[in-house]
Write an enzyme that holds these catalytic residues in place. Structure first.
Site, mmCIF file in Angstrom:
data_model
loop_
_atom_site.group_PDB
_atom_site.id
_atom_site.type_symbol
_atom_site.label_atom_id
_atom_site.label_comp_id
_atom_site.label_asym_id
_atom_site.label_seq_id
_atom_site.Cartn_x
_atom_site.Cartn_y
_atom_site.Cartn_z
ATOM 1 N N LEU A 160 25.622 9.624 -23.116
ATOM 2 C CA LEU A 160 26.820 11.357 -23.873
ATOM 3 C C LEU A 160 27.390 9.955 -24.651
ATOM 4 O O LEU A 160 27.830 9.916 -25.119
ATOM 5 C CB LEU A 160 27.930 11.323 -22.348
ATOM 6 C CG LEU A 160 27.412 11.578 -20.736
ATOM 7 C CD1 LEU A 160 28.447 11.867 -20.050
ATOM 8 C CD2 LEU A 160 26.385 12.304 -20.790
ATOM 9 N N ARG A 195 39.648 11.743 -31.643
ATOM 10 C CA ARG A 195 40.625 10.453 -31.595
ATOM 11 C C ARG A 195 40.231 9.346 -32.557
ATOM 12 O O ARG A 195 41.924 8.548 -33.803
ATOM 13 C CB ARG A 195 41.710 9.384 -30.547
ATOM 14 C CG ARG A 195 41.734 10.587 -29.262
ATOM 15 C CD ARG A 195 41.539 9.553 -28.012
ATOM 16 N NE ARG A 195 40.680 10.910 -27.230
ATOM 17 C CZ ARG A 195 40.398 10.219 -25.800
ATOM 18 N NH1 ARG A 195 41.081 9.769 -25.212
ATOM 19 N NH2 ARG A 195 38.570 10.638 -25.441
ATOM 20 N N ARG A 205 19.099 -17.800 -85.517
ATOM 21 C CA ARG A 205 20.450 -17.497 -86.312
ATOM 22 C C ARG A 205 20.829 -18.227 -87.482
ATOM 23 O O ARG A 205 20.015 -19.019 -88.491
ATOM 24 C CB ARG A 205 21.229 -19.121 -85.439
ATOM 25 C CG ARG A 205 20.556 -20.363 -85.601
ATOM 26 C CD ARG A 205 21.315 -21.879 -84.616
ATOM 27 N NE ARG A 205 21.062 -22.796 -85.404
ATOM 28 C CZ ARG A 205 20.257 -23.913 -83.938
ATOM 29 N NH1 ARG A 205 20.337 -23.279 -82.900
ATOM 30 N NH2 ARG A 205 19.884 -24.901 -84.939
HETATM 31 C C1 UD1 Z 1 35.877 8.960 -19.661
HETATM 32 C C2 UD1 Z 1 36.553 9.555 -18.418
HETATM 33 C C3 UD1 Z 1 37.333 8.295 -17.571
HETATM 34 C C4 UD1 Z 1 36.716 6.870 -18.171
HETATM 35 C C5 UD1 Z 1 37.012 6.453 -20.212
HETATM 36 C C6 UD1 Z 1 36.083 5.306 -19.902
HETATM 37 C C7 UD1 Z 1 35.666 11.811 -17.331
HETATM 38 C C8 UD1 Z 1 36.109 13.187 -18.083
HETATM 39 N N1 UD1 Z 1 36.557 10.779 -18.057
HETATM 40 O O1 UD1 Z 1 37.073 9.264 -20.284
HETATM 41 O O2 UD1 Z 1 37.525 8.747 -16.190
HETATM 42 O O3 UD1 Z 1 37.741 6.091 -17.640
HETATM 43 O O4 UD1 Z 1 35.327 7.774 -19.741
HETATM 44 O O5 UD1 Z 1 35.515 4.924 -21.487
HETATM 45 O O6 UD1 Z 1 34.692 11.593 -18.107
HETATM 46 N N2 UD1 Z 1 31.307 13.411 -24.051
HETATM 47 C C9 UD1 Z 1 30.225 14.844 -24.739
HETATM 48 N N3 UD1 Z 1 30.122 15.825 -24.526
HETATM 49 C C10 UD1 Z 1 31.165 15.950 -24.303
HETATM 50 C C11 UD1 Z 1 32.665 15.065 -23.599
HETATM 51 C C12 UD1 Z 1 31.838 14.031 -24.178
HETATM 52 O O7 UD1 Z 1 28.966 14.283 -25.310
HETATM 53 O O8 UD1 Z 1 31.358 17.103 -24.359
HETATM 54 C C13 UD1 Z 1 30.599 12.337 -24.260
HETATM 55 C C14 UD1 Z 1 31.538 10.784 -25.914
HETATM 56 O O9 UD1 Z 1 30.300 11.354 -26.610
HETATM 57 C C15 UD1 Z 1 31.807 10.194 -24.930
HETATM 58 C C16 UD1 Z 1 31.610 10.111 -23.211
HETATM 59 O O10 UD1 Z 1 31.252 10.960 -23.651
HETATM 60 O O11 UD1 Z 1 30.488 9.053 -25.336
HETATM 61 C C17 UD1 Z 1 33.025 10.118 -22.755
HETATM 62 O O12 UD1 Z 1 33.717 10.932 -23.520
HETATM 63 P P1 UD1 Z 1 34.941 10.986 -24.039
HETATM 64 O O13 UD1 Z 1 36.083 12.187 -24.582
HETATM 65 O O14 UD1 Z 1 35.650 9.656 -24.909
HETATM 66 O O15 UD1 Z 1 35.722 9.990 -22.857
HETATM 67 P P2 UD1 Z 1 36.990 9.242 -22.081
HETATM 68 O O16 UD1 Z 1 38.575 10.442 -22.606
HETATM 69 O O17 UD1 Z 1 37.251 8.197 -22.200
HETATM 70 CA CA CA Z 2 35.557 7.261 -23.703
#
Ligand code: UD1
Ligand code: CA
Length: 476
Positions: A26, A33, A453
């Site tokens: 993902l 942030r 020179r």
């Molecule tokens: C997520 C988990 C959390 C876990 C943490 C570990 C969920 C809801 N929460 O939170 O339980 O403890 O990771 O690091 O899953 N991404 C997408 N599409 C989106 C949203 C996110 O591809 O619409 C990808 C981001 O690029 C990232 C990953 O998913 O690589 C995680 O997303 P992020 O928003 O960082 O989740 P956390 O709040 O860290």
């Molecule tokens: Ca994360």
């Protein structure tokens, strides 16, 4: 706004040889942030974009396919992947569950589906293997990777019932104070059984504080057993959400890189002040002294001494060379070469074996032949220097005429005296010489001397007259 988390194909699960693994990374999140114009997953850790760390970990599973959920609006992500994995576009960032639901059709396989976040660069391939093996052994619908953290802030918490039985994952935003005190967190790494995963994804809703489709909810909705595997080293699951965490990951990764080099036979005199990227290769018995940075895909040979206070970027250095207090960028250095202190090799510099570059010398886009020396404060730009040439102190190529760069050629065994200026384009033949302070404005034939020179004059009795004059003035 209400979007369908399971948008895309609702076709039955595709059938494939039993057990073949699909990995989904993902990588489409907005990374708010980070407060950056660069996509979060492209921020480097030890010189490598964090997305590529996730891809490398995934490769340890030797998967049938690796899918990468990406945001089509984010520039550079495809280029960084450079053909690794298959992109699955997620046009709107509606959460991790929504991201996974973008996987369509034939990719919805029934075997193990390993899901990981692209913002977790410290995760080891070995850990993924352990997780997958545990999943296969137990026959669970999903196996989660968890860890106990001293500071669990920001992560989803693992809520367990009596007897420690897994109950659910609660996100920080949705957790009660009591739940926030739980040290065990969700790593964002899961192995699902495809057969159970895809139908469960259809049931996802976004009724939470963030209004997102949480992948963590699938764990509650999925039919079958939920297993957990706890990783010993909590660092591995560090998720990078902001630049403080990025620096933390950098520190851990740096130590891993240095450890691997030391185990491989490289001496690092002071790891605390040595920075080496993950894609650097260094040969046996090379010593890296303090305050040294070696980055990019640099290659350093065996028996070299690098540093102290040296920067090597995207450069190669042969065996037995010594580089001290100098900067190298996109330079190629042969074997048994010495450089520095205080010299700078700019892009396009190629030093053959046994070249000696001394102090305060800058070289750009130039080739220096075997055994030649440029020992003191010189500038060579766009020069082609042969073998066993000596370039005297303070010699300079005037390579830029205000409109274009011009080449200076200095052939084998030429002897260049101090303070020679080459007004390029110009050529000095083999075994030719220049006298000190010569401005070379035309070609010098092989074996001849160029002397340019003004003739020196002698003024006799000068000092005595000067002192007498000074005395007379002081008496007044
Ligand atoms: C997520 C988990 C959390 C876990 C943490 C570990 C969920 C809801 N929460 O939170 O339980 O403890 O990771 O690091 O899953 N991404 C997408 N599409 C989106 C949203 C996110 O591809 O619409 C990808 C981001 O690029 C990232 C990953 O998913 O690589 C995680 O997303 P992020 O928003 O960082 O989740 P956390 O709040 O860290
Ligand atoms: Ca994360």
């Amino acid at each position: 706004m209400r979007a369908n988390a399971s948008a895309g194909s609702k076709r039955p699960i595709s059938s494939e040889p039993r057990g073949s693994v699909t990995v989904v990374v993902l990588a489409a999140g907005r990374g708010v942030r980070m407060n950056s114009r660069i996509p979060k997953v492209l921020h480097p850790v030890a010189g490598r974009p964090m997305l590529l760390w996730a891809m490398a970990a995934a490769r340890a599973l030797d998967p049938e396919r690796t899918l990468v959920v990406t945001n089509p609006a984010q520039d550079g992500v495809q280029a960084a992947l450079n053909g690794q994995g298959q992109a699955v576009p997620q046009a709107r960032q509606l959460g991790t569950g929504h991201a996974l639901s973008q996987v369509t059709g034939a990719h919805r396989t029934s075997g193990p589906v390993v899901v990981l976040n692209a913002d977790t660069p410290l995760l080891r391939g070995e850990t993924l293997k352990t997780l997958l093996a545990a999943h296969r052994k137990s026959g669970a619908a999903v196996t989660l990777l968890t860890a106990n953290l001293d500071d669990p802030h920001g992560y989803g918490r693992i809520v367990r019932g009596r007897n420690g039985v897994f109950r659910e994952i609660v996100e920080e935003k949705d957790a009660t104070d009591e739940q926030r005190a739980i040290a065990e967190v969700n790593s964002g790494v899961y192995v699902f059984s495809g057969r159970e995963l895809w139908p469960a994804l259809l049931k996802l809703e976004n009724k939470n504080r963030a209004g997102e489709y949480y992948l963590t909810d699938v764990v509650r909705l999925i039919k079958g057993k939920v297993e957990t595997v706890r990783v010993e080293d909590g660092d591995e699951i560090l998720g990078i959400n902001d630049r403080r965490q990025l620096a933390q990951a950098e520190r851990v990764m740096r130590q891993r890189v240095l450890d691997a080099l030391m185990v491989g036979g490289v001496t690092i005199t002071d790891p605390a002040t040595t920075f080496i990227d993950a894609d650097v290769a260094i040969g046996q018995d090379t010593v890296v002294h303090p305050f040294t940075t070696i980055t990019g895909a640099s290659v350093v040979g065996e028996d070299c001494v690098i540093g102290p206070m040296t920067q090597v970027r995207e450069s190669t250095i042969g065996d037995g060379s010594r580089i001290e207090r100098s900067h190298l960028e996109k330079a190629k250095v042969g074997s048994k070469v010495t450089v520095g202190p205080f010299s700078r090799l700019r892009p396009g510099t190629e030093l053959a074996d046994e070249v000696h570059i001394g102090t305060h010398t800058e070289i750009k886009n130039s080739r220096i032949g075997t055994g030649s020396a440029v020992p003191h404060f010189s500038y060579l730009g766009d020069a082609v220097v042969g073998a066993n040439v000596n370039i005297g102190a303070g010699s300079i190529t005037a390579n830029w005429d205000g409109f274009q760069k011009n080449v200076t050629e200095i052939d084998d065994r030429a002897y260049i005296s101090c303070d020679t200026i080459f007004v390029a384009p110009v050529r000095v033949g083999s075994d030719a010489a220049t006298a000190a302070d010569t401005v070379v404005t035309k070609d010098v034939p092989a074996g001849s001397l160029a002397i340019g020179r003004p003739e020196m004059k002698i003024v006799e009795g000068y000092t005595a007259r000067r002192r007498a004059r000074h005395k007379a003035v002081a008496k007044k």
